[in-house]
Design an enzyme around this catalytic site. Structure first.
Site, PDB file in Angstrom:
ATOM      1  N   LEU A 189       0.893  -1.152   0.000  1.00 59.95           N
ATOM      2  CA  LEU A 189       0.000   0.000   0.000  1.00 59.95           C
ATOM      3  C   LEU A 189       0.932   1.203   0.000  1.00 59.95           C
ATOM      4  O   LEU A 189       1.745   1.364   0.910  1.00 59.95           O
ATOM      5  CB  LEU A 189      -0.892  -0.029   1.241  1.00 59.95           C
ATOM      6  CG  LEU A 189      -2.100   0.895   1.278  1.00 59.95           C
ATOM      7  CD1 LEU A 189      -3.006   0.684   0.065  1.00 59.95           C
ATOM      8  CD2 LEU A 189      -2.903   0.675   2.549  1.00 59.95           C
ATOM      9  N   ASP A 190       0.875   2.003  -1.056  1.00 58.89           N
ATOM     10  CA  ASP A 190       1.799   3.113  -1.215  1.00 58.89           C
ATOM     11  C   ASP A 190       1.787   4.040  -0.001  1.00 58.89           C
ATOM     12  O   ASP A 190       0.792   4.133   0.711  1.00 58.89           O
ATOM     13  CB  ASP A 190       1.451   3.932  -2.465  1.00 58.89           C
ATOM     14  CG  ASP A 190       1.638   3.157  -3.748  1.00 58.89           C
ATOM     15  OD1 ASP A 190       2.561   2.319  -3.801  1.00 58.89           O
ATOM     16  OD2 ASP A 190       0.861   3.386  -4.687  1.00 58.89           O
ATOM     17  N   ARG A 191       2.887   4.748   0.181  1.00 58.04           N
ATOM     18  CA  ARG A 191       3.035   5.664   1.314  1.00 58.04           C
ATOM     19  C   ARG A 191       1.928   6.709   1.321  1.00 58.04           C
ATOM     20  O   ARG A 191       1.440   7.104   2.389  1.00 58.04           O
ATOM     21  CB  ARG A 191       4.413   6.333   1.238  1.00 58.04           C
ATOM     22  CG  ARG A 191       4.783   7.066   2.497  1.00 58.04           C
ATOM     23  CD  ARG A 191       6.189   7.588   2.411  1.00 58.04           C
ATOM     24  NE  ARG A 191       6.092   9.020   2.229  1.00 58.04           N
ATOM     25  CZ  ARG A 191       7.051   9.792   1.781  1.00 58.04           C
ATOM     26  NH1 ARG A 191       8.199   9.277   1.429  1.00 58.04           N
ATOM     27  NH2 ARG A 191       6.877  11.072   1.664  1.00 58.04           N
TER      28      ARG A 191
END
Length: 181
Positions: free
Chosen positions: A44-46
Site C-alpha cells: 500500500l503506497d506511502r
C-alpha cells in the site's frame, strides 16, 4: 499462524524499516506494530491509507499478493470532479494503461464514508472543482493502479483508502490501529 489487520495511516511505509531515507527517517510499520515475524501481504503506497494485511504465513501472503489468485481489493477513492456514467462504465470495462489493459472493475459512486478519519495533512481542495467518492473493487495489483485508472478516465485521485482485502475490512479499526485475526 499470525495474521494482523492494520489501518495504515497516510505517509507510512508498508515495511518495517526505511532503507531509502536520505534525511529524517520516515514512519514505518515498526512505529505501530510490535509483532515479530510478520510481513505485509501486498503493498500500500506511502500516500495511500487503509487496510494492510500482515502475516507470517507464506502461502497466505502469496494468495493475497499474487494477481493470479484474483483476490478482490476494495478501495474508497476521493476523486477530482464527479465521474459520469461513461467514466464509471470505462472503469467497469477495463482501462488501458501504459503497461496494458486492466481487468474489469466493480465501481459505484458513494457518499463520503461515515467513519472517515481526518488525514494529516488534509487533502488540498479547489473551490472551483467539485470532488466525489467512489468505491472501486479490483482483482489485480498493478503499480499505483487505482490512481492511474481514475486519472485515465479524467478524474485524478485526491485520497485513496483501501477498505477491504477479500473478506477482511477496516470495520472497527481507527487509523494507526491493528488487531490480530
Amino acid at each position: 499462524m499470525t495474521t494482523i489487520l492494520f489501518n495504515k495511516p497516510y505517509n507510512v511505509l508498508s515495511q518495517f524499516t526505511d532503507k531509502g531515507s536520505q534525511g529524517s527517517p520516515r514512519q514505518t510499520l515498526s512505529d505501530f506494530i510490535d509483532a515479530p515475524g510478520v510481513y505485509a501481504a501486498g503493498r500500500l503506497d506511502r500516500d495511500s491509507e487503509g487496510l494492510l494485511v500482515l502475516t507470517d504465513d507464506g502461502k497466505l501472503q502469496a494468495r493475497i499478493a499474487d494477481p493470479r489468485h484474483k483476490l478482490a481489493k476494495t478501495y474508497w477513492v476521493q476523486v477530482e470532479g464527479v465521474p459520469d456514467d461513461a467514466a464509471l462504465q470505462a472503469l467497469r470495462g477495463g482501462v488501458t494503461l501504459k503497461d496494458g489493459m486492466t481487468r474489469p472493475a466493480t465501481v459505484r459512486r458513494m457518499d463520503e464514508p461515515d467513519a472517515l478519519w481526518q488525514r494529516d495533512p488534509p487533502v488540498r481542495f479547489r473551490k472551483s472543482v467539485p470532488d466525489c467518492w467512489i468505491e472501486l473493487t479490483i482483482r489485480e495489483g498493478k503499480n499505483r493502479q487505482v490512481r492511474r485508472m481514475t486519472a485515465a478516465v479524467g478524474h485524478p485521485t485526491l485520497r485513496l483508502i483501501r477498505y477491504a482485502v477479500g473478506d477482511w475490512s477496516l470495520d472497527g479499526l481507527t487509523t494507526g490501529q491493528w488487531r490480530q485475526v
